[in-house]
Design an enzyme around this catalytic site. Structure first.
Site, PDB file in Angstrom:
ATOM      1  N   HIS A  49      78.236 -11.198 -46.512  1.00  0.00           N
ATOM      2  CA  HIS A  49      79.076 -10.530 -46.035  1.00  0.00           C
ATOM      3  C   HIS A  49      79.126  -9.391 -45.068  1.00  0.00           C
ATOM      4  O   HIS A  49      79.777  -8.630 -44.907  1.00  0.00           O
ATOM      5  CB  HIS A  49      79.807  -9.847 -47.231  1.00  0.00           C
ATOM      6  CG  HIS A  49      80.365 -11.009 -48.274  1.00  0.00           C
ATOM      7  ND1 HIS A  49      80.975 -11.193 -49.723  1.00  0.00           N
ATOM      8  CD2 HIS A  49      80.537 -12.583 -47.825  1.00  0.00           C
ATOM      9  CE1 HIS A  49      81.258 -12.226 -50.104  1.00  0.00           C
ATOM     10  NE2 HIS A  49      81.100 -13.127 -49.148  1.00  0.00           N
ATOM     11  N   CYS A  66      83.250   3.046 -23.745  1.00  0.00           N
ATOM     12  CA  CYS A  66      83.645   2.149 -23.014  1.00  0.00           C
ATOM     13  C   CYS A  66      85.406   2.047 -23.312  1.00  0.00           C
ATOM     14  O   CYS A  66      85.963   1.462 -22.320  1.00  0.00           O
ATOM     15  CB  CYS A  66      83.381   0.664 -22.847  1.00  0.00           C
ATOM     16  SG  CYS A  66      84.032  -0.542 -24.247  1.00  0.00           S
TER      17      CYS A  66
HETATM   18  P1  NAD Z   1      83.073  -8.079 -58.412  1.00  0.00           P
HETATM   19  O1  NAD Z   1      83.547  -6.665 -58.317  1.00  0.00           O
HETATM   20  O2  NAD Z   1      83.971  -9.276 -58.288  1.00  0.00           O
HETATM   21  O3  NAD Z   1      82.128  -8.305 -59.920  1.00  0.00           O
HETATM   22  C1  NAD Z   1      81.269  -7.398 -60.379  1.00  0.00           C
HETATM   23  C2  NAD Z   1      80.635  -8.015 -61.538  1.00  0.00           C
HETATM   24  O4  NAD Z   1      79.425  -7.116 -61.749  1.00  0.00           O
HETATM   25  C3  NAD Z   1      81.552  -8.139 -62.756  1.00  0.00           C
HETATM   26  O5  NAD Z   1      81.423  -8.991 -63.351  1.00  0.00           O
HETATM   27  C4  NAD Z   1      80.845  -6.931 -63.593  1.00  0.00           C
HETATM   28  O6  NAD Z   1      80.682  -7.255 -64.987  1.00  0.00           O
HETATM   29  C5  NAD Z   1      79.323  -6.657 -63.057  1.00  0.00           C
HETATM   30  N1  NAD Z   1      78.657  -5.530 -63.307  1.00  0.00           N
HETATM   31  C6  NAD Z   1      79.231  -4.420 -62.686  1.00  0.00           C
HETATM   32  N2  NAD Z   1      78.090  -3.439 -62.821  1.00  0.00           N
HETATM   33  C7  NAD Z   1      76.965  -4.177 -63.418  1.00  0.00           C
HETATM   34  C8  NAD Z   1      75.615  -3.866 -63.676  1.00  0.00           C
HETATM   35  N3  NAD Z   1      75.288  -2.423 -63.656  1.00  0.00           N
HETATM   36  N4  NAD Z   1      74.683  -4.706 -64.224  1.00  0.00           N
HETATM   37  C9  NAD Z   1      75.438  -5.952 -64.402  1.00  0.00           C
HETATM   38  N5  NAD Z   1      76.453  -6.458 -64.038  1.00  0.00           N
HETATM   39  C10 NAD Z   1      77.338  -5.499 -63.647  1.00  0.00           C
HETATM   40  O7  NAD Z   1      82.016  -8.253 -57.486  1.00  0.00           O
HETATM   41  P2  NAD Z   1      81.464  -9.510 -56.621  1.00  0.00           P
HETATM   42  O8  NAD Z   1      81.431 -10.710 -57.256  1.00  0.00           O
HETATM   43  O9  NAD Z   1      80.252  -9.199 -55.948  1.00  0.00           O
HETATM   44  O10 NAD Z   1      82.781  -9.663 -55.615  1.00  0.00           O
HETATM   45  C11 NAD Z   1      83.179  -8.619 -54.755  1.00  0.00           C
HETATM   46  C12 NAD Z   1      83.132  -8.648 -53.408  1.00  0.00           C
HETATM   47  O11 NAD Z   1      83.305  -7.144 -52.887  1.00  0.00           O
HETATM   48  C13 NAD Z   1      81.641  -9.211 -52.624  1.00  0.00           C
HETATM   49  O12 NAD Z   1      82.297 -10.068 -51.724  1.00  0.00           O
HETATM   50  C14 NAD Z   1      81.135  -7.730 -52.123  1.00  0.00           C
HETATM   51  O13 NAD Z   1      80.917  -8.276 -50.501  1.00  0.00           O
HETATM   52  C15 NAD Z   1      82.300  -6.720 -52.015  1.00  0.00           C
HETATM   53  N6  NAD Z   1      81.653  -5.559 -52.393  1.00  0.00           N
HETATM   54  C16 NAD Z   1      80.466  -4.801 -52.073  1.00  0.00           C
HETATM   55  C17 NAD Z   1      80.182  -3.706 -52.585  1.00  0.00           C
HETATM   56  C18 NAD Z   1      78.781  -3.162 -52.255  1.00  0.00           C
HETATM   57  O14 NAD Z   1      78.347  -3.600 -51.047  1.00  0.00           O
HETATM   58  N7  NAD Z   1      77.912  -2.570 -52.994  1.00  0.00           N
HETATM   59  C19 NAD Z   1      80.910  -2.974 -53.484  1.00  0.00           C
HETATM   60  C20 NAD Z   1      82.384  -3.690 -53.883  1.00  0.00           C
HETATM   61  C21 NAD Z   1      82.726  -4.809 -53.457  1.00  0.00           C
END
Ligand code: NAD
Length: 245
Positions: A117, A148
């Site tokens: 992403h 620019c």
């Molecule tokens: P999501 O928020 O849909 O799901 C996160 C999952 O991680 C949940 O199921 C939760 O139970 C689990 N989780 C949370 N903390 C945890 C931990 N410490 N250990 C183990 N599991 C844990 O996230 P997703 O599936 O990555 O989808 C979200 C989208 O948003 C992605 O496409 C991503 O690009 C973006 N995003 C990125 C960031 C980042 O760059 N840090 C932050 C938020 C969202």
């Protein structure tokens, strides 16, 4: 059933597929947990605010939200990021495939990272193509403008935008070549990224996620634990000297 330690001991081509949950232990909220961004109340839902059509129609509001919620520039790698970088240096891990845009795997020292992403650390002028660091966006007010005059857009994949072809091909090749795939910190609900785990044909499919996911039933091992704690408790496979260098 093998423990995580036994699986990792016996693996030579690990690939790690992660999501927002990998960075929550670095203080960056995920999207779908109880304290995630999607449970907070906004006039416009985050998946709309992070869409390409919203970016072009409401550029100023997009950047207000983006600067406030998507630019965690002081966050540091946690035990999961650090362990994965060590496994790569030790020759046990082929690649990290991440849905995250925060750059924390590279900050921990990982080299082969497929950022499905994109990244907050790359930003490009829509008019002349000049590149800018994340700090430029953080320190701008209103809409960030290039020298620019063009709008500087973060190289993150917004909803409605396609993934980068080379990144997808590299990620799929790595997953197909893995003997062990660790899927962690992802709800596996964002497509097409979530479907990439289907390209795995190796021995051990390991899932480490706080909440249950649709993949749990297909895994060799499922740990409903924090990923930093789970990986942090394992060996680095480096000598003490290598570990500290
Ligand atoms: P999501 O928020 O849909 O799901 C996160 C999952 O991680 C949940 O199921 C939760 O139970 C689990 N989780 C949370 N903390 C945890 C931990 N410490 N250990 C183990 N599991 C844990 O996230 P997703 O599936 O990555 O989808 C979200 C989208 O948003 C992605 O496409 C991503 O690009 C973006 N995003 C990125 C960031 C980042 O760059 N840090 C932050 C938020 C969202």
């Amino acid at each position: 059933m093998m423990t995580l330690r036994e699986i990792i001991d016996n693996s030579r081509r690990i690939v790690f597929f992660g999501g927002a949950g990998v960075s929550t232990e670095s203080g960056i909220p995920d999207f779908r947990s109880a304290d995630g961004l999607y449970r907070q109340k906004y006039d416009v839902p985050p998946e709309v605010m992070l869409s390409a059509s919203y970016f072009y129609a409401h550029t100023q509001e997009f950047f207000r939200f983006y600067r406030e919620k998507m630019l965690p520039l002081s966050a540091k790698p946690n035990a999961a990021h650090i362990r994965l970088a060590q496994w790569e240096r030790a020759g046990k891990l082929l690649a990290v495939v991440t849905q995250n845009i925060d750059g924390l795997h590279q900050a921990a020292g990982s080299k082969c990272v497929y950022e499905l992403h994109g990244s907050i650390h790359r930003n490009t002028c829509l008019s002349c193509g000049r590149k800018y660091p994340a700090r430029f966006i953080a320190e701008s007010s209103s809409v960030p403008r290039c020298a620019c005059g063009g709008i500087v857009k973060p190289d993150v994949v917004l909803y409605e935008e396609p993934l980068d072809g080379d990144t997808v091909n590299g990620a799929l090749a790595a997953i197909a070549a893995a003997d062990t795939l660790i899927v962690a910190g992802t709800s596996l609900t964002v497509y097409p990224a979530a479907s990439f785990v289907n390209y795995f044909g190796g021995d051990n499919l390991v899932l480490i996620n706080r909440d249950p996911t649709p993949l749990d039933k297909d895994c060799t091992l499922v740990l409903h634990e924090k990923v930093g704690e789970a990986l942090g408790g394992l060996a680095s496979y480096l000598s003490e000297k290598e570990e500290n260098s």
